[in-house]
Design a protein around this motif. Structure first.
Motif, PDB file in Angstrom:
ATOM      1  N   SER A 120       0.808   4.116  -2.810  1.00 48.48           N
ATOM      2  CA  SER A 120       0.596   5.515  -2.415  1.00 48.48           C
ATOM      3  C   SER A 120       1.696   6.422  -2.951  1.00 48.48           C
ATOM      4  CB  SER A 120       0.531   5.641  -0.895  1.00 48.48           C
ATOM      5  OG  SER A 120      -0.603   4.996  -0.402  1.00 48.48           O
ATOM      6  N   ILE A 135      -7.857   8.653  -2.863  1.00 49.93           N
ATOM      7  CA  ILE A 135      -6.953   9.556  -2.146  1.00 49.93           C
ATOM      8  C   ILE A 135      -7.259  11.030  -2.419  1.00 49.93           C
ATOM      9  CG2 ILE A 135      -4.549  10.319  -1.964  1.00 49.93           C
ATOM     10  CD1 ILE A 135      -3.724   7.419  -2.332  1.00 49.93           C
ATOM     11  N   GLN A 188       0.826  -1.207   0.000  1.00 48.37           N
ATOM     12  CA  GLN A 188       0.000   0.000   0.000  1.00 48.37           C
ATOM     13  C   GLN A 188       0.861   1.259   0.000  1.00 48.37           C
ATOM     14  OE1 GLN A 188      -3.231   0.313  -0.477  1.00 48.37           O
ATOM     15  NE2 GLN A 188      -3.338  -1.895  -0.720  1.00 48.37           N
TER      16      GLN A 188
END
Length: 67
Positions: free
Chosen positions: A7, A49, A3
């Motif tokens: 990101s 996001i 993750q």
């Protein structure tokens, strides 16, 4: 760990989309350059996001730049 890597790749794609020096590169090209091979995948992750699609994000930045 995975993750975190995703990101970081999204952050770099976001920076490139906001970079006016890259305005001639297409959104899918930028996504692909950061390892996103499927538009649905990057769009889903990006929206989670940044609360918008990569294309909408780029349009906003370019409109602000032109103002």
């Amino acid at each position: 760990m995975q993750q975190h890597i995703i990101s970081m790749r999204l952050k770099k794609a976001h920076e490139d989309l906001a970079n006016t020096l890259m305005k001639n590169r297409k959104t899918p090209e930028i996504a692909y350059s950061w390892g996103f091979h499927y538009s649905t995948h990057v769009t889903r992750r990006f929206r989670a996001i940044y609360e918008c699609t990569p294309t909408n994000d780029r349009q906003q930045v370019l409109e602000e730049f032109q103002s």
